[in-house]
Motif scaffolding. Structure first.
Motif, PDB file in Angstrom:
ATOM      1  N   ASN A  69       4.745  10.014  -7.300  1.00 28.46           N
ATOM      2  CA  ASN A  69       5.899  10.324  -8.281  1.00 28.46           C
ATOM      3  C   ASN A  69       5.216  10.944  -9.538  1.00 28.46           C
ATOM      4  O   ASN A  69       6.062  11.764 -10.362  1.00 28.46           O
ATOM      5  N   ILE A  70       4.170  10.437  -9.814  1.00 29.16           N
ATOM      6  CA  ILE A  70       3.427  10.944 -11.303  1.00 29.16           C
ATOM      7  C   ILE A  70       2.866  12.228 -11.077  1.00 29.16           C
ATOM      8  O   ILE A  70       2.684  12.941 -12.043  1.00 29.16           O
ATOM      9  N   GLY A  71       2.423  12.668  -9.767  1.00 25.61           N
ATOM     10  CA  GLY A  71       1.946  13.990  -9.528  1.00 25.61           C
ATOM     11  C   GLY A  71       0.821  13.990  -8.841  1.00 25.61           C
ATOM     12  O   GLY A  71       0.241  15.026  -8.479  1.00 25.61           O
ATOM     13  N   PHE A  72       0.190  12.775  -8.031  1.00 25.40           N
ATOM     14  CA  PHE A  72      -0.932  12.872  -7.503  1.00 25.40           C
ATOM     15  C   PHE A  72      -0.425  13.163  -5.902  1.00 25.40           C
ATOM     16  O   PHE A  72       0.532  12.929  -5.550  1.00 25.40           O
ATOM     17  N   ALA A 106       0.744  -1.265  -0.066  1.00 26.23           N
ATOM     18  CA  ALA A 106       0.195   0.051   0.274  1.00 26.23           C
ATOM     19  C   ALA A 106       0.926   1.299   0.096  1.00 26.23           C
ATOM     20  O   ALA A 106       0.646   2.208  -0.726  1.00 26.23           O
ATOM     21  N   GLU A 107       1.953   1.134   0.785  1.00 31.99           N
ATOM     22  CA  GLU A 107       2.633   2.273   0.890  1.00 31.99           C
ATOM     23  C   GLU A 107       3.354   2.417  -0.537  1.00 31.99           C
ATOM     24  O   GLU A 107       3.675   3.743  -1.044  1.00 31.99           O
ATOM     25  N   ASP A 108       3.836   1.462  -1.077  1.00 36.68           N
ATOM     26  CA  ASP A 108       4.445   1.492  -2.503  1.00 36.68           C
ATOM     27  C   ASP A 108       3.726   2.135  -3.293  1.00 36.68           C
ATOM     28  O   ASP A 108       4.195   3.031  -4.556  1.00 36.68           O
ATOM     29  N   ILE A 109       2.465   1.586  -3.615  1.00 36.90           N
ATOM     30  CA  ILE A 109       1.406   2.041  -4.529  1.00 36.90           C
ATOM     31  C   ILE A 109       1.466   3.752  -4.391  1.00 36.90           C
ATOM     32  O   ILE A 109       1.416   4.139  -5.416  1.00 36.90           O
TER      33      ILE A 109
END
Length: 254
Positions: free
Chosen positions: A112-115, A103-106
């Motif tokens: 990193n994409i911008g969310f 969950a943390e990794d997701i």
């Protein structure tokens, strides 16, 4: 074996914003993530590959019966007012075990994409998390009534699918059968999993009589009835739709 659960479907559209329906975004993302996992050599099961409704309990039971060792439920969030909130969050039953790490990794990958990263939340009351026997995460991939999140979802869709798949792959190494299957993946439509071989044979014979290329596999104490072996996922999706029209309960596997 991983299980992907695109939330909502059929008469249940999930959250809706300006004609956009959550169920469609969830299914599109599940198929994209699943394809990436399969290309990396993992077995993937889908709770649905078309626009049908299943209760959260049915989805949890389907995951349990498939023998999957991890469940990812894909959603999109919503708020009372448009553009009130933004960001991604991942829900888990508790913070024990590998589900918390995934969950943390997701969340980090999507950040990193911008969310905006709204964190990992504990939700023991959710049926899909409570009733599934394997570790499970529920991913809220942005707010469907946020213009900014929708822009990211659409413009960065491939990166989002890569991010979720990468977060899962970080926590699973390929060994044995999975490494072998990595060389060439075939998609199959499963119509039943039986403890009793005679029941499985009866369904296989019925499918064969109806003109379907059905076969029987034995795996981990279950007799699996499956149809076809397709190199392209879209061909398996068409076969699954045809089988469902004829009253079979199905999901796609590899």
């Amino acid at each position: 074996m991983r299980k992907l659960q695109p939330a909502h479907g059929g008469a249940d559209p999930g959250a809706v914003y300006q004609g956009r329906q959550e169920k469609d975004d969830n299914l599109k993302l599940a198929l994209a993530v699943g394809e990436r996992l399969q290309n990396s050599g993992l077995d993937v099961y889908y709770t649905r590959t078309e626009d049908i409704y299943q209760t959260p309990y049915q989805k949890a039971m389907a995951a349990n019966e498939s023998g999957a060792d991890f469940l990812v439920s894909l959603h999109r969030n919503s708020s009372e007012y448009p553009n009130q909130y933004t960001g991604v969050e991942t829900l888990i039953y508790d913070k024990n075990g590998e589900k918390a790490e995934i969950a943390e990794d997701i969340n980090e990958e999507l950040e990193n994409i911008g969310f905006r990263n709204n964190g990992v939340k504990i939700r023991p009351g959710l049926v899909i998390l409570r009733r599934s026997k394997m570790p499970a995460v529920l991913v809220e991939s942005g707010f469907i009534n946020s213009e900014e999140d929708n822009r990211l979802f659409d413009e960065e869709f491939d990166r989002i699918a890569d991010a979720i798949a990468d977060a899962i792959l970080k926590n699973f190494s390929l060994t044995g059968e999975e490494e072998t299957e990595q060389e060439e993946t075939y998609y199959r439509v499963q119509t039943g999993a039986y403890r009793n071989r005679e029941n499985a044979v009866r369904q296989q014979e019925k499918l064969t009589e109806e003109g379907y290329p059905a076969f029987l596999l034995e795996r981990e104490g279950y007799y699996l009835v499956q149809v076809g072996a397709f190199r392209k996922l879209e061909n398996a999706v068409r076969m699954e739709a045809h089988l469902r029209e004829n009253g079979y309960q199905t999901y796609i596997t590899t």
